[in-house]
Design a protein around this motif. Structure first.
Motif: not given
Ligand code: HEM
Length: 179
Positions: A76-90
């Motif tokens: 939630g940092r204000s300058d963190a305007r990029c995100a990645s959601l990486i779902p993974i199955t092993k």
């Protein structure tokens, strides 16, 4: 149990830039992603919904936890305007290993924590567990960073994806977001 729900659809804080299937089948494209703390009834515009729970640490040793605690930033940092959601199955082969052998692949061989630490505090992260919820993925991994740290994030991913641990990944979808 605290569940976090990721809903892809017409609304949400995060704009979806792209969805890429790294291994296995992809997820459908949508315009936006909403991250909500409480499970709620599915929105009519939902293209897909993934859920996960924060949980206890399986592999992290005390010294590693101390090293992480010293540098890892909050979400939630204000300058963190990029995100990645990486779902993974092993793979079943991973889950069939005893705990000590999974830990050995994860850290002694693949250096997951040691490598990850090199990218802190630029990258904020949260791991959610989904496997025991009967979800399509075992894990939902979430990362937040400033646009200037996007190249470092790419480098981190490239390093982890060539590690032995990733021999045990049978499905991985890489979702890039902006706000
Ligand atoms: C698990 C650290 C980046 C995917 C973990 C754990 C730690 C960690 C400490 C173990 C949690 C436990 O003890 O149960 C980091 C750090 C990173 C980073 C410091 C730097 C940003 C990534 C990236 C990915 C990833 C980029 C994938 C794209 C995972 C997965 C697990 C995990 C799937 C669960 C492994 C399992 O339980 O089999 N990470 N990580 N991590 N991480 Fe990372």
């Amino acid at each position: 149990m605290a569940l976090t729900q990721f809903t892809a659809g017409a609304t949400g804080t995060w704009q979806i830039d792209r969805i890429l299937a790294v291994t296995g089948s992809t997820l459908a494209l949508a315009e936006r992603l909403e991250v909500s703390a409480l499970p709620r009834t599915a929105r009519p515009d939902a293209v897909w919904i993934l859920s996960g729970a924060t949980s206890y640490k399986r592999y992290t040793e005390r010294a590693e936890q101390a090293a992480l605690d010293a540098v890892q930033p909050a979400l939630g940092r204000s300058d963190a305007r990029c995100a990645s959601l990486i779902p993974i199955t092993k793979t079943a082969r991973w889950w069939d290993l005893p705990q000590d052998e999974r830990r050995a692949v994860f850290e002694e061989t693949s250096h997951h924590i040691a490598i990850g630490l090199e990218y802190l505090p630029a990258i904020a992260r949260q791991l959610y567990h989904s496997r025991d919820l009967g979800e399509p993925f075992d894990f939902l991994t979430w990362f937040e960073y400033a646009p200037r740290d996007a190249p470092a994030f790419e480098e981190l991913l490239a390093r982890l994806r060539t590690s032995r641990e990733w021999d045990y990944v049978e499905r991985e979808v890489d979702i890039r977001l902006r706000r």
